[in-house]
Write a protein that holds these residues in place. Structure first.
Motif, mmCIF file in Angstrom:
data_model
loop_
_atom_site.group_PDB
_atom_site.id
_atom_site.type_symbol
_atom_site.label_atom_id
_atom_site.label_comp_id
_atom_site.label_asym_id
_atom_site.label_seq_id
_atom_site.Cartn_x
_atom_site.Cartn_y
_atom_site.Cartn_z
ATOM 1 N N THR A 54 0.898 -1.129 0.026
ATOM 2 C CA THR A 54 -0.114 0.046 0.235
ATOM 3 C C THR A 54 0.868 1.196 -0.127
ATOM 4 O OG1 THR A 54 -0.116 0.236 2.318
ATOM 5 C CG2 THR A 54 -1.967 -0.980 1.196
ATOM 6 N N ALA A 55 0.242 2.495 -0.454
ATOM 7 C CA ALA A 55 1.116 3.548 -0.397
ATOM 8 C C ALA A 55 -0.099 4.760 -0.181
ATOM 9 C CB ALA A 55 1.725 3.807 -1.738
ATOM 10 N N SER A 56 0.155 5.726 0.686
ATOM 11 C CA SER A 56 -0.858 6.708 1.004
ATOM 12 C C SER A 56 -0.564 7.986 0.756
ATOM 13 C CB SER A 56 -1.131 6.638 2.659
ATOM 14 O OG SER A 56 -1.842 5.561 2.658
ATOM 15 N N ASP A 57 -1.549 9.122 0.534
ATOM 16 C CA ASP A 57 -0.994 10.259 0.226
ATOM 17 C C ASP A 57 -2.056 11.277 1.022
ATOM 18 O OD1 ASP A 57 0.383 12.672 -1.320
ATOM 19 O OD2 ASP A 57 -1.798 12.828 -1.599
ATOM 20 N N THR A 58 -1.391 12.299 1.932
ATOM 21 C CA THR A 58 -2.433 13.175 2.506
ATOM 22 C C THR A 58 -2.063 14.741 2.244
ATOM 23 O OG1 THR A 58 -2.497 11.625 4.471
ATOM 24 C CG2 THR A 58 -3.039 13.802 4.884
ATOM 25 N N PHE A 59 -3.154 15.373 2.047
ATOM 26 C CA PHE A 59 -2.895 16.799 1.901
ATOM 27 C C PHE A 59 -3.974 17.668 2.542
ATOM 28 C CE2 PHE A 59 -5.723 15.728 -1.613
ATOM 29 C CZ PHE A 59 -6.736 16.546 -1.513
ATOM 30 N N VAL A 60 -3.647 18.851 2.800
ATOM 31 C CA VAL A 60 -4.477 19.682 3.591
ATOM 32 C C VAL A 60 -5.449 20.591 2.795
ATOM 33 C CG1 VAL A 60 -4.669 21.941 5.185
ATOM 34 C CG2 VAL A 60 -3.119 19.740 5.589
ATOM 35 N N VAL A 61 -6.607 20.670 2.885
ATOM 36 C CA VAL A 61 -7.534 21.418 1.878
ATOM 37 C C VAL A 61 -7.126 23.011 2.429
ATOM 38 C CG1 VAL A 61 -10.119 21.950 1.633
ATOM 39 C CG2 VAL A 61 -9.424 19.847 2.044
ATOM 40 N N ASP A 62 -7.040 23.728 1.296
ATOM 41 C CA ASP A 62 -6.719 25.236 1.496
ATOM 42 C C ASP A 62 -8.063 26.002 1.696
ATOM 43 O OD1 ASP A 62 -4.090 24.681 1.168
ATOM 44 O OD2 ASP A 62 -4.221 24.915 -1.362
ATOM 45 N N ARG A 63 -7.837 27.101 2.071
ATOM 46 C CA ARG A 63 -9.320 28.226 2.416
ATOM 47 C C ARG A 63 -9.597 29.156 1.196
ATOM 48 N NH1 ARG A 63 -8.357 31.906 7.471
ATOM 49 N NH2 ARG A 63 -6.581 32.619 6.211
ATOM 50 N N VAL A 64 -10.587 29.323 1.035
ATOM 51 C CA VAL A 64 -11.185 29.926 0.062
ATOM 52 C C VAL A 64 -11.896 31.076 0.697
ATOM 53 C CG1 VAL A 64 -13.208 28.727 -0.614
ATOM 54 C CG2 VAL A 64 -12.315 30.260 -2.344
ATOM 55 N N VAL A 65 -11.584 32.227 0.606
ATOM 56 C CA VAL A 65 -12.101 33.337 1.095
ATOM 57 C C VAL A 65 -13.035 33.907 0.178
ATOM 58 C CG1 VAL A 65 -12.060 35.529 2.484
ATOM 59 C CG2 VAL A 65 -10.501 33.655 2.940
ATOM 60 N N ASN A 66 -14.369 33.987 0.441
ATOM 61 C CA ASN A 66 -15.512 34.272 -0.360
ATOM 62 C C ASN A 66 -16.743 34.976 0.617
ATOM 63 O OD1 ASN A 66 -16.599 35.335 -2.880
ATOM 64 N ND2 ASN A 66 -17.065 33.315 -3.622
ATOM 65 N N LEU A 67 -17.355 35.982 -0.123
ATOM 66 C CA LEU A 67 -18.536 36.672 0.783
ATOM 67 C C LEU A 67 -19.346 37.496 -0.182
ATOM 68 C CD1 LEU A 67 -17.479 39.837 2.442
ATOM 69 C CD2 LEU A 67 -15.966 38.800 1.264
ATOM 70 N N THR A 68 -20.575 37.805 0.058
ATOM 71 C CA THR A 68 -21.532 38.597 -0.772
ATOM 72 C C THR A 68 -22.159 39.553 0.411
ATOM 73 O OG1 THR A 68 -23.403 37.038 -0.506
ATOM 74 C CG2 THR A 68 -21.841 36.715 -2.317
ATOM 75 N N VAL A 69 -22.353 40.432 -0.276
ATOM 76 C CA VAL A 69 -23.239 41.583 0.485
ATOM 77 C C VAL A 69 -24.338 42.002 -0.375
ATOM 78 C CG1 VAL A 69 -23.449 43.910 1.664
ATOM 79 C CG2 VAL A 69 -21.439 42.326 2.190
ATOM 80 N N ALA A 208 2.203 23.038 1.924
ATOM 81 C CA ALA A 208 1.882 21.749 2.529
ATOM 82 C C ALA A 208 0.724 22.138 3.901
ATOM 83 C CB ALA A 208 3.025 20.889 3.116
ATOM 84 N N VAL A 209 0.870 23.404 3.997
ATOM 85 C CA VAL A 209 -0.231 23.767 5.132
ATOM 86 C C VAL A 209 -1.252 24.276 4.401
ATOM 87 C CG1 VAL A 209 1.591 23.989 6.877
ATOM 88 C CG2 VAL A 209 0.934 26.006 5.384
ATOM 89 N N LYS A 210 -2.273 25.010 5.413
ATOM 90 C CA LYS A 210 -3.535 25.688 4.674
ATOM 91 C C LYS A 210 -3.142 27.011 4.137
ATOM 92 C CE LYS A 210 -6.371 27.611 7.636
ATOM 93 N NZ LYS A 210 -7.458 27.692 8.805
ATOM 94 N N ASP A 211 -3.266 27.042 3.013
ATOM 95 C CA ASP A 211 -3.198 28.286 1.999
ATOM 96 C C ASP A 211 -4.365 28.955 1.921
ATOM 97 O OD1 ASP A 211 -0.513 27.521 1.796
ATOM 98 O OD2 ASP A 211 -0.915 26.478 -0.277
ATOM 99 N N THR A 212 -4.296 30.372 1.485
ATOM 100 C CA THR A 212 -5.551 31.020 1.526
ATOM 101 C C THR A 212 -5.693 31.583 -0.021
ATOM 102 O OG1 THR A 212 -5.435 31.793 3.801
ATOM 103 C CG2 THR A 212 -6.770 33.063 2.254
ATOM 104 N N VAL A 213 -6.836 31.579 -0.367
ATOM 105 C CA VAL A 213 -7.099 32.103 -1.698
ATOM 106 C C VAL A 213 -8.480 32.854 -1.675
ATOM 107 C CG1 VAL A 213 -8.014 31.783 -4.317
ATOM 108 C CG2 VAL A 213 -6.362 30.084 -3.036
ATOM 109 N N PHE A 214 -8.280 34.186 -2.177
ATOM 110 C CA PHE A 214 -9.462 35.135 -2.188
ATOM 111 C C PHE A 214 -10.197 34.977 -3.513
ATOM 112 C CE2 PHE A 214 -7.105 38.690 0.377
ATOM 113 C CZ PHE A 214 -7.349 37.971 1.605
ATOM 114 N N ALA A 215 -11.369 34.729 -3.499
ATOM 115 C CA ALA A 215 -12.410 34.354 -4.591
ATOM 116 C C ALA A 215 -13.386 35.326 -4.716
ATOM 117 C CB ALA A 215 -12.948 32.952 -4.357
#
Length: 360
Positions: A54-69, A208-215
């Motif tokens: 067996t072989a495994s792979d792990t990654f961290v889900v990044d953050r997408v910043v989004n909002l509406t007004v 490899a850590v949680k990154d941030t993307v503005f959307a």
């Protein structure tokens, strides 16, 4: 790290489709979550099954910043001069994939188009405090809703209704307009009851850590992909605009009676005070006072040439610039001052107070 890059590329495409094609929703899996998958290889040697590899792979889900007004009113808010606690209503929605705080700012532009069809911005309201809808009824309730400067701990896909509550200056004219803008800016961290820190978008390659993307897209006073969004609403003054005209005409005199009478001592003079409303709403409780000059004597009830419908006639009309004597009895005289109140002068209407006096 290759698998993480491929996975985020897929998520980014999906998020873009949501912004362009449909209503905003949180961008899937919660930021910071770890995703692991394991591949298994089974094989044989000389026809004999061997232990699986067996072989495994792990990654961290990044953050997408989004909002509406968004502006919930859908049309301008009609106000009157001097009105207090005039309300415009907005909804802030966190379409990020993480619980965030949002700093709030209500501002007023200088001039420019209104938020809705109609006149342009030409005045500022006296104050623009922001309140959070505490009881969830989408209606501002003074003393119940909470004065705020930020939205605290707003979960992914959650919304909050916000009210900008303003005082309208006295003396504003009909159709004057004031634009207000509400801007929300994403913040991170901080305990409940405190505003989180400024968020910085991740630059460079994926880590490899949680990154941030503005959307986020551009709002009325912010740019695209800046972690903020803004919307506008406006107040439009709807007021009565009154024009007052006072006129007189001679009714009779002691020599000529009613045939070409002249303004000689003993002549009867009819006064008309006309109130015309060219505004967009009715004027109410229009109080008129008129001191009678000492050279005249007010004609009271039962006196010759007093009006047939009383010594003072209210709510009469005007035809061709001439006052009619079609009002109803009302008003009063105290000393030498005639007074009366027109209950309502509708938008576009003219109503009168009429009385008569003799020349001393």
């Amino acid at each position: 790290m290759t698998s993480k890059l491929i996975y985020w590329g897929t998520i980014g495409l999906a998020a873009t489709s949501i912004v362009v094609a449909g209503p905003a929703h949180a961008a899937g899996t919660t930021a910071g979550a770890s995703i692991t998958n394991t591949a298994t290889v089974n094989y044989q040697v000389g026809g004999v099954a061997q232990n699986s590899q067996t072989a495994s792979d792990t990654f961290v889900v990044d953050r997408v910043v989004n909002l509406t007004v968004i502006d919930l009113d859908g049309a301008t808010t009609s106000v009157v001069p001097g009105q207090t606690a005039a309300v415009t209503t907005f909804r802030l929605t966190n379409t990020s994939n993480e619980t965030l705080d949002f700093a709030l700012a209500a501002t007023q532009p200088t001039g420019g188009a209104g938020a809705h069809s109609g006149p342009a911005d030409n005045f500022d309201v006296a104050a623009v405090p922001i309140y959070r809808d505490t009881n969830g009824n989408n209606t501002y309730d003074a003393g119940t809703d909470t004065l705020v400067t930020y939205a605290d701990e707003l979960a992914a896909d959650a919304s909050v209704v916000l009210f900008v509550v303003a005082d309208i200056p006295a003396g504003r004219a009909n159709n004057d307009r004031a634009v207000v803008q509400l801007r929300a800016t994403a913040r991170e961290g901080g305990a409940a009851g405190s505003l989180g820190a400024t968020i910085t978008q991740t630059t460079g390659a994926n880590t490899a850590v949680k990154d941030t993307v503005f959307a986020d897209t551009a709002g009325v006073n912010d740019g695209a992909r800046d972690g903020a969004y803004s919307a506008a609403d406006d107040y439009t003054v709807q007021s009565a605009t009154l024009a007052i005209t006072k006129s007189s005409r001679v009714i009779s005199d002691p020599v000529n009676a009613t045939t070409n009478p002249k303004l000689i001592p003993g002549a009867v003079v009819e006064y008309c005070i006309a109130v015309a409303n060219s505004g967009s709403v009715a004027a109410t409780s229009v109080a008129i006072t008129d001191p009678v000059p000492s050279q005249l004597t007010f004609l009271g009830t039962g006196q010759t040439y007093s009006l047939s419908n009383g010594p003072i006639a209210l709510n009469g009309t005007v035809s061709g610039g001439t006052c009619n004597t079609d009002g109803t009895a009302g008003g009063s005289i105290a000393g030498s001052t005639v007074s009366g109140t027109l209950a309502t002068v509708a938008a576009g209407a003219t109503r009168t107070l009429v009385f008569r006096a003799t020349v001393n």
